[in-house]
Every structure is written in C-alpha cells, then in structure tokens.
Scaffold this active site. Structure first.
Site, PDB file in Angstrom:
ATOM      1  N   ASP A  19       0.814  -1.215   0.000  1.00  0.00           N
ATOM      2  CA  ASP A  19       0.000   0.000   0.000  1.00  0.00           C
ATOM      3  C   ASP A  19       0.848   1.266   0.000  1.00  0.00           C
ATOM      4  OD1 ASP A  19      -2.113  -1.704   0.004  1.00  0.00           O
ATOM      5  OD2 ASP A  19      -2.980  -1.038   1.900  1.00  0.00           O
ATOM      6  N   ASP A 128      -6.793   6.644  12.479  1.00  0.00           N
ATOM      7  CA  ASP A 128      -5.394   7.024  12.325  1.00  0.00           C
ATOM      8  C   ASP A 128      -5.210   8.289  11.509  1.00  0.00           C
ATOM      9  OD1 ASP A 128      -4.335   5.050  13.902  1.00  0.00           O
ATOM     10  OD2 ASP A 128      -3.969   3.645  12.266  1.00  0.00           O
TER      11      ASP A 128
END
Length: 407
Positions: A19, A128
C-alpha cells in the site's frame, strides 16, 4: 484537496509494504513531487531494512529508517501508563499512542529536508488519519497533509494491483487477493481487524493471534515475577535493571508464554462508527496491573480517586489524537505530580491468561500495620472516634430521611 502544483517534496510514512509503495509511486506520478521516506522501527517485528531497499529501487534518495523503540516506550507509553489509561475501560491504546510519535518525526524530517508536505496511508474510515493530522497541525500549523486514500480514484484491490503492475512495483502472490484481516503492530501491542473479524458474534480464528499463546495452552505452573518502579515507571524485572524497550520486550515474552493480554473489543471510533478489533497487549497488561498495585500503597486516597476520575478523559484524548493538545499536557502534569512517590516492588503471579498481584512493598508506602491491625493497636487509632465521624457524615442523610417521613 491540496493544490498539487505547490507541492514539490513530500515526507511519506513508509512501511515498505504494497500500500505505501503504491502511495509512493502515486505521489511521484500525481504530484510530480520528490518523495522522502520515513520508516519507524516501533518493535512491530519483521525486517525493517527491506523498506530501504525497496525505496532505493523506486528512486528515493532521502531515506530515513530509525529505531525509535526506546523513545516510544519512554516518552509515550510510560507516561500513558502512569495514568492507567484505558479507552472505554479496557483498551490499552496500543495503536493510538504510536501515531503521535510517527507524525512528530514526519514533521521534524519535513523541516530537515525542506519538504512542503507529509503523507500517510491511513484510510478515510479510520481513526489514524485523525491522529496523524492533528499531531501534524499541532506541531506545524502550516504543513500540508496528503491522504491518498481520500484523494485517489482507486475503487478496489484490483485497481491497486493494476497500478502496481503498470509501474513495476513488485506484488507478491499473497498480495493479489485480500488478506483475511489487517494487522498493525508495535512493541506495545498488535491490532487485527476487518474481513474475518467483522462479525462481532463470531469468535476470532486462532491465526489472528500473533503475540500470545492461548490461555488454555499456557503452562500449568504459575510464573512469579517482581517489577521495580520509580516515579511510576518500571525500571527492573526480578531485580535486573533494563532500558525501556528491553524491559517491555521481556514483559511481552512473559505475557506471551502465559497467554496474557488478549482483548476482543467492539469500540466507538472517533469518526462515528463502531468497529471490532482483536488486540494483544501481553506486556502492557502485566504492567497495567502492576502499576495499579504499586499505586495502591503509595498514593493518597483522594489523590488516587481524583486521578481515576480524569483517566477516561485522558484516554479519550489519546484515542482521538490529541496527544499534543494543551489539555492532554495539563492532565499529564497532574498525573506526573501524582507519581513522585510511586516507587517500590510488585510481585505478580502469571497463570493461564491471568495477572495476579501477590505482593507489594515500598519505602514510600502509606500502608500502616499499626493502623489496620485487629490486634492491640496501642492507641494508634481510637475506635470510639468513629462514632462522631459517622454521626457527622450521617447528618444530611438523617435530615433527608426526616423530611421524607414527614411529607
């Protein structure tokens, strides 16, 4: 969305995984920006060095790879544990407390390298993104933040894989399908969520657990340990002084071997949804119990109760991402003041998932044998004084009862 033409250099929080490698290339192609990578060794396990090699293969010239384990435990985890912080009463905040450290270093590296922006790989559904960005703005109000998951047009895992293959980003065979669950880990804990864990009524499969053995598989014999504290922080195990990261590593080993620290939780995310996570915090669970035990003999009653009263707010601030906010720092000052005399030794029995306090002692102890003994107390406490104490405290209750009786 950030004006792309104004961004010339970006510091990316980079794990070396698929990612963030896609994000790295996306920043190069979409922003035409130079990318600086930062990889933090937080004790997540696995090799960190491959991240450097992968960044080099992708043409990155400024690569930061740092072992921040001691800083993480000393400056973030220990202060949090002085507060006995638990979000919603049970979660030891393992993911939450790591984000301000990563974001702080991103901001520092941006200043060192003259970068215009920082970037992270957090999704638009999670906590996050908030933690990274609140920290960033608290430390540099002018910094630009790029969150690719909120910007790009990729709709599926297949889109990501196709982008990776188009730009010659290596994709391992196991990455071509969706992982059964996602994992975040550091020296404090591991966190698993998503996919096979999304139904909160279904027990997690055994493959989810990476930091602990099952309690039923733990030894039939108890393990006894002693933890030394100074000003609220652990400093030694069984009399052996250790640095912050080494001490936590040993607590994690002890917790792992005794099946300690598993938590299956449905929590309330800051962004508004409920999510199910499976956490393993072996060393942290041991430390949490031990710290409360040493406080029990060294903290004054009212100080202890006041401290407990604002713990939920303190934990919430960390969970929401306000580590560098003034209200968290104010609470921390009160917490640290309370820990001045929190020192001594706690003896624990570890057995099949349980942490049992079996002893505690301190040179600063407020526990008095003379006051609590049922034997002759030689005048240390006159039991007759309790009558007046009770009478005064009952005054308002008797007044209320009389009114109720006469109404």
């Amino acid at each position: 969305m950030t004006a792309k033409s104004k961004i010339k250099k970006v510091v990316l929080a980079y794990s070396g995984g698929l990612d963030t490698s896609i994000i790295l290339k996306w920043l190069q192609t979409e922003y035409n920006a130079e990318v600086v990578t930062f990889t933090a060794d937080l004790g997540q396990g696995g090799e960190i060095e491959p991240a450097r090699q992968k960044a080099q293969l992708m043409g990155i010239k400024q690569i930061y790879i740092e072992d921040v384990r001691d800083e993480f435990i000393r400056d973030f985890v220990f202060p949090m544990f002085r507060a006995n912080a638990m979000y919603e009463g049970v979660y030891l905040l393992g993911t939450s407390i790591a984000r301000p450290l990563i974001a702080k270093r991103l901001i520092e590296i941006a200043a060192e390298t003259g970068a215009d922006a920082i970037a992270h790989g957090a999704t638009g559904k999670g906590n996050d993104q908030v933690r990274f960005e609140l920290t960033a703005y608290a430390l540099n109000p002018d910094i630009k933040v790029i969150a690719p998951w909120r910007e790009w047009d990729f709709k599926s895992r297949t889109d990501l894989i196709n982008f990776a293959e188009t730009h010659q980003i290596p994709v391992s065979k196991d990455k071509r399908g969706d992982a059964p669950f996602s994992v975040d880990a550091n020296l404090l804990h591991s966190s698993s969520e998503g996919k096979v864990l999304e139904d909160p009524f279904v027990e997690p499969p055994s493959i989810v657990y990476q930091r602990t053995i099952a309690p039923e598989d733990a030894p039939d014999k108890a393990t006894y340990i002693e933890i030394d504290f100074k000003k609220g922080d652990p400093i030694a195990i069984d009399g052996k002084a250790m640095g912050p990261a080494a001490l936590f590593t040993e607590l994690n080993r002890l917790g792992h071997d005794n099946g300690i620290g598993r938590l299956d939780l449905v929590e309330n995310r800051f962004v508004g949804m409920k999510s199910r996570g499976v956490y393993e915090t072996p060393g942290g669970t041991i430390l949490s119990v031990a710290h409360r035990a040493i406080e029990s003999i060294t903290l004054d009653r009212e100080a202890a109760h006041l401290k407990d009263s604002f713990m939920p707010k303190y934990a919430e601030l960390i969970y929401y991402g306000f580590w560098f906010a003034p209200e968290r720092e104010m609470l921390q000052a009160m917490i640290d003041k309370s820990q001045e005399h929190v020192e001594g030794v706690v003896r624990l029995k570890l057995y099949k998932g349980n942490v049992i306090v079996v002893g505690r002692k301190s040179p600063k102890s407020l526990y008095s044998n003379e006051l609590v003994t049922f034997e002759d107390d030689r005048g240390a406490y006159d039991q007759k004084d309790a009558a007046g104490f009770i009478r005064l405290n009952a005054l308002r209750l008797r007044t209320l009862a009389a009114r109720k009786r006469n109404s």
